[in-house]
Design a protein around this motif. Structure first.
Motif, short mmCIF file in Angstrom:
data_model
loop_
_atom_site.label_atom_id
_atom_site.label_comp_id
_atom_site.label_asym_id
_atom_site.label_seq_id
_atom_site.Cartn_x
_atom_site.Cartn_y
_atom_site.Cartn_z
N ARG A 195 -1.13 9.86 -18.40
CA ARG A 195 -1.04 10.40 -16.99
C ARG A 195 0.33 9.59 -16.47
NH1 ARG A 195 -6.78 10.92 -13.75
NH2 ARG A 195 -5.33 12.07 -12.57
N MET A 196 1.01 8.63 -17.32
CA MET A 196 1.92 7.89 -16.65
C MET A 196 3.19 7.79 -17.62
SD MET A 196 0.53 4.31 -14.83
CE MET A 196 -0.88 4.44 -13.90
N ALA A 197 4.23 7.98 -16.95
CA ALA A 197 5.68 7.88 -17.63
C ALA A 197 5.68 6.43 -18.26
CB ALA A 197 6.77 8.28 -17.13
N LEU A 226 0.86 -1.12 0.25
CA LEU A 226 -0.17 0.09 -0.12
C LEU A 226 1.03 1.18 -0.23
CD1 LEU A 226 -2.69 1.07 0.13
CD2 LEU A 226 -2.81 1.13 2.62
N VAL A 227 1.98 1.25 0.79
CA VAL A 227 2.87 2.39 0.59
C VAL A 227 3.53 2.72 -0.76
CG1 VAL A 227 5.30 3.26 1.78
CG2 VAL A 227 3.37 2.46 3.24
N ILE A 228 3.72 1.53 -1.19
CA ILE A 228 4.42 1.68 -2.51
C ILE A 228 3.50 2.21 -3.71
CG2 ILE A 228 5.65 0.42 -4.35
CD1 ILE A 228 7.17 1.09 -1.75
N PHE A 229 2.38 1.50 -3.74
CA PHE A 229 1.44 1.68 -4.92
C PHE A 229 0.40 2.84 -4.61
CE2 PHE A 229 3.57 -2.43 -5.59
CZ PHE A 229 4.27 -2.07 -6.68
N GLY A 230 -0.14 2.85 -3.51
CA GLY A 230 -1.32 3.67 -3.05
C GLY A 230 -1.07 5.34 -3.41
N PRO A 231 -0.02 5.55 -2.89
CA PRO A 231 0.28 7.11 -2.89
C PRO A 231 0.02 7.92 -4.10
CG PRO A 231 1.97 6.40 -1.51
CD PRO A 231 1.18 5.29 -2.12
N ALA A 232 0.52 7.29 -5.40
CA ALA A 232 0.43 7.77 -6.58
C ALA A 232 -1.15 7.85 -7.00
CB ALA A 232 1.10 7.25 -7.57
N LEU A 233 -1.63 7.04 -6.57
CA LEU A 233 -3.27 6.81 -6.97
C LEU A 233 -4.09 7.74 -6.19
CD1 LEU A 233 -5.23 5.84 -8.85
CD2 LEU A 233 -5.81 3.90 -7.35
N GLU A 234 -3.66 7.93 -4.87
CA GLU A 234 -4.26 8.89 -3.85
C GLU A 234 -4.17 10.37 -4.49
OE1 GLU A 234 -4.93 10.29 0.66
OE2 GLU A 234 -3.62 8.84 0.33
N LYS A 235 -2.95 10.35 -4.95
CA LYS A 235 -2.68 11.81 -5.51
C LYS A 235 -3.09 12.17 -6.93
CE LYS A 235 1.19 14.89 -6.66
NZ LYS A 235 2.82 14.95 -6.64
N LEU A 252 6.66 -0.90 -15.47
CA LEU A 252 6.44 -1.32 -14.14
C LEU A 252 5.33 -1.95 -13.56
CD1 LEU A 252 8.36 -1.81 -11.34
CD2 LEU A 252 7.71 0.52 -10.87
N LEU A 253 4.37 -1.09 -13.76
CA LEU A 253 2.94 -1.24 -13.12
C LEU A 253 2.29 -2.74 -14.12
CD1 LEU A 253 0.49 -0.58 -11.52
CD2 LEU A 253 -0.44 0.57 -13.44
N ILE A 254 2.48 -2.75 -15.05
CA ILE A 254 2.16 -4.01 -15.98
C ILE A 254 2.73 -5.25 -15.49
CG2 ILE A 254 2.03 -5.13 -18.22
CD1 ILE A 254 1.39 -2.43 -19.36
#
Length: 195
Positions: free
Chosen positions: A146-148, A81-90, A154-156
């Protein structure tokens, strides 16, 4: 995007929902391991048990999202959650992030209720975390600008590896992972406009 460089104070200020979820994780984990309640009473009361949900204990559809079975389970899900959550919350804001997190977690638990045996017991935030992955995938389809490029790759990669590990690791709620992912993806498709 997925690299955390904030101080603790900045993290709390920038990502209030994730901070609150992590705090809930920690408090509930401590309540399950500290000898405050006899015979793991707290864990047994708030874990997801399909039979008890069918008998009217509806809170068990929500509470397992924040409960964990053991330190490694708690640590891995909180770290994810710390790694993948912040970008989405932002990206989508704290209110929409809260909705996505809760709806995907609940969807995962409802699917578990209907597709797993009545005796099935489940805890963990991984259904909601897979929901985050699903929402990111919908962003790649609807608003890929919205994503580099390196973040997309990395996400995929992480999503594919996570789905594979779902079927490889023992004692994983496969239903929750898959339905969390699917519900996050569908919420994103329905709520994001193509740009």
């Amino acid at each position: 995007m997925f690299t955390r460089t904030e101080s603790l104070k900045e993290f709390i200020r920038f990502y209030p929902v994730i901070t609150a979820i992590l705090l809930i994780h920690l408090v509930l984990y401590l309540l399950t391991v500290l000898p405050l309640f006899p015979n793991q009473w707290f864990f047994e009361l708030f874990s997801g048990v399909n039979l008890f949900i069918m008998q009217g204990e509806i809170w068990r559809i929500i509470t397992p999202i924040f409960m964990h079975n053991g330190f490694s389970h708690f640590l891995f899900n909180s770290f994810s959650l710390v790694i993948f959550g912040p970008a989405l919350e932002k990206m989508i804001g704290p209110i929409r992030f809260t909705v996505v997190y809760l709806v995907t977690g609940i969807s995962a638990n409802v699917a578990t209720l209907f597709l797993e045996p009545l005796t099935y017991m489940h805890v963990g935030s991984s259904g909601a975390i897979f929901g985050i992955f699903g929402y990111y995938i919908s962003i790649l389809i609807r608003q890929k600008h919205r994503m580099a490029k390196e973040n997309k790759q990395l996400l995929i990669t992480i999503t594919v590896i996570s789905v594979i590990m779902t079927f490889v690791q023992p004692q994983i709620n496969v239903t929750a992972h898959l339905f969390g992912l699917i519900s996050g993806f569908l919420i994103g498709l329905l709520s994001l406009q193509k740009k």
